[in-house]
Design an enzyme around this catalytic site. Sequence first.
Site, mmCIF file in Angstrom:
data_model
loop_
_atom_site.group_PDB
_atom_site.id
_atom_site.type_symbol
_atom_site.label_atom_id
_atom_site.label_comp_id
_atom_site.label_asym_id
_atom_site.label_seq_id
_atom_site.Cartn_x
_atom_site.Cartn_y
_atom_site.Cartn_z
ATOM 1 N N ASN A 1 16.470 -20.424 -3.157
ATOM 2 C CA ASN A 1 16.546 -21.450 -2.114
ATOM 3 C C ASN A 1 15.487 -22.533 -2.407
ATOM 4 O O ASN A 1 14.280 -22.290 -2.300
ATOM 5 C CB ASN A 1 16.296 -20.769 -0.760
ATOM 6 N N GLY B 1 14.666 -25.153 -0.779
ATOM 7 C CA GLY B 1 13.879 -25.534 0.396
ATOM 8 C C GLY B 1 12.647 -24.647 0.546
ATOM 9 O O GLY B 1 11.543 -25.121 0.832
ATOM 10 N N ASP C 1 11.763 -13.328 2.815
ATOM 11 C CA ASP C 1 13.007 -13.034 3.523
ATOM 12 C C ASP C 1 12.842 -13.563 4.928
ATOM 13 O O ASP C 1 11.874 -13.254 5.624
ATOM 14 C CB ASP C 1 13.358 -11.546 3.514
ATOM 15 N N GLY D 1 18.827 -25.373 6.070
ATOM 16 C CA GLY D 1 19.346 -24.265 6.871
ATOM 17 C C GLY D 1 19.589 -24.624 8.328
ATOM 18 O O GLY D 1 20.269 -25.608 8.647
ATOM 19 N N HIS E 1 7.363 -20.552 10.967
ATOM 20 C CA HIS E 1 7.287 -19.122 10.665
ATOM 21 C C HIS E 1 6.723 -18.900 9.251
ATOM 22 O O HIS E 1 5.885 -18.036 9.025
ATOM 23 C CB HIS E 1 8.683 -18.504 10.798
HETATM 24 O O1 LIG Z 1 17.253 -14.957 -0.487
HETATM 25 P P1 LIG Z 1 16.761 -16.239 -1.100
HETATM 26 O O2 LIG Z 1 17.197 -16.414 -2.521
HETATM 27 O O3 LIG Z 1 15.284 -16.420 -0.919
HETATM 28 O O4 LIG Z 1 17.407 -17.475 -0.313
HETATM 29 P P2 LIG Z 1 18.255 -17.398 1.034
HETATM 30 O O5 LIG Z 1 18.542 -18.793 1.464
HETATM 31 O O6 LIG Z 1 19.426 -16.459 0.858
HETATM 32 O O7 LIG Z 1 17.212 -16.775 2.035
HETATM 33 P P3 LIG Z 1 17.314 -15.505 3.010
HETATM 34 O O8 LIG Z 1 18.180 -14.441 2.428
HETATM 35 O O9 LIG Z 1 15.898 -15.172 3.369
HETATM 36 O O10 LIG Z 1 18.050 -16.080 4.280
HETATM 37 C C1 LIG Z 1 17.357 -16.999 5.098
HETATM 38 C C2 LIG Z 1 18.317 -17.665 6.061
HETATM 39 O O11 LIG Z 1 17.560 -18.222 7.137
HETATM 40 C C3 LIG Z 1 17.564 -19.640 7.061
HETATM 41 N N1 LIG Z 1 16.192 -20.124 7.160
HETATM 42 C C4 LIG Z 1 15.061 -19.491 6.729
HETATM 43 N N2 LIG Z 1 13.994 -20.271 6.898
HETATM 44 C C5 LIG Z 1 14.433 -21.411 7.445
HETATM 45 C C6 LIG Z 1 13.805 -22.616 7.822
HETATM 46 O O12 LIG Z 1 12.504 -22.812 7.624
HETATM 47 N N3 LIG Z 1 14.548 -23.576 8.360
HETATM 48 C C7 LIG Z 1 15.871 -23.401 8.528
HETATM 49 N N4 LIG Z 1 16.566 -22.311 8.171
HETATM 50 C C8 LIG Z 1 15.839 -21.310 7.632
HETATM 51 C C9 LIG Z 1 18.119 -19.995 5.678
HETATM 52 O O13 LIG Z 1 18.787 -21.232 5.690
HETATM 53 C C10 LIG Z 1 19.065 -18.820 5.405
HETATM 54 O O14 LIG Z 1 20.296 -19.015 6.055
HETATM 55 MG MG LIG Z 2 19.080 -14.465 0.503
#
Ligand SMILES: O=P(O)(O)OP(=O)(O)OP(=O)(O)OC[C@H]1O[C@@H](n2cnc3c(O)ncnc32)[C@H](O)[C@@H]1O
Ligand SMILES: [Mg+2]
EC number: 3.6.1.66
Length: 198
Positions: free
Chosen positions: A13, A15, A71, A156, A183
Site C-alpha cells: 500500500n 499510502g 495491519d 482508503g 491511528h
Molecule cells: O496489507 P498491506 O499490503 O499493508 O496493504 P492493505 O491496503 O491491504 O492494508 P491492510 O490489509 O492493513 O488493510 C487496511 C485497510 O484499512 C484501510 N486503511 C488503513 N489505514 C487507513 C488510513 O490511514 N486511511 C484510510 N484508510 C485506511 C485501507 O485502505 C485498507 O482498506
Molecule cells: Mg492487506
Amino acid sequence: MINFTQLVLASHNAGKLKELQAMLGGSVQLRSIGEFSQVEPEETGLSFVENAILKARNAARISGLPALADDSGLAVDFLGGAPGIYSARYADGKGDAANNTKLLDALKDVPEAERGAQFVCVLALVRHADDPLPILCEGLWHGRILTEASGEHGFGYDPLFWVPERNCSSAELGPVEKNQLSHRARAMALLRQRLGLQ
Ligand SMILES: O=P(O)(O)OP(=O)(O)OP(=O)(O)OC[C@H]1O[C@@H](n2cnc3c(O)ncnc32)[C@H](O)[C@@H]1O
Ligand SMILES: [Mg+2]
C-alpha cells in the site's frame, strides 16, 4: 535500544509507505517489499496483531532484512466492529472506491449519533523471519462515518472518516496534520519510543 538504518516495509500500500516514511524521518530508510516480490501473503489471522506479524515475517523471509508491517482497518460501531481486519477486502477486493460505497450503503439512514468508528493500526517489527519477540505497537483514532465522501488527500476510507478534533474528514487534512493525529501516527510514536528514536 535497537539500531536500524534500513527496514523493509511489509506492505503493498503506497499510502502507508508514504505516511510511515514521513513519520520515521531520515534516520531509518523504509524499503518497499515490492522491490523484492509482488506476491501478497494471504492475511489469514483473526486479529490485526496476527496479520501484522504474519506480514512482517513474510517480508523478512523474502528480503533478508528486518521488517515492519502495518495491519490496519476501520471498526464501525453500528456494524459491530466490521469491516475491521477485513477492511481492505470489504467489497471483495474491488478497491477503495467500492469499499467506501459499500460502507455508505451499510450505514444508509443510520443517524449521526450511531455512526461512531475507529481506525485501528498495529505495527509489528521483526528483526528476522523467526524472531521470537516481535515488537508490537497499537494506535486508535476515534471519529465518525460521514454520509458522503469529502476530501482528496490520504487513501482508503479517509474521505468518509470525520475527525471531530479538526471538524473535517481525514481526507481534508494535509499529510502533516494526518500524520500527527492518526491511528498510524499513534502506533508509530510508540514504536519510535521502543526503538529509542526520540
Ligand atoms: O496489507 P498491506 O499490503 O499493508 O496493504 P492493505 O491496503 O491491504 O492494508 P491492510 O490489509 O492493513 O488493510 C487496511 C485497510 O484499512 C484501510 N486503511 C488503513 N489505514 C487507513 C488510513 O490511514 N486511511 C484510510 N484508510 C485506511 C485501507 O485502505 C485498507 O482498506
Ligand atoms: Mg492487506
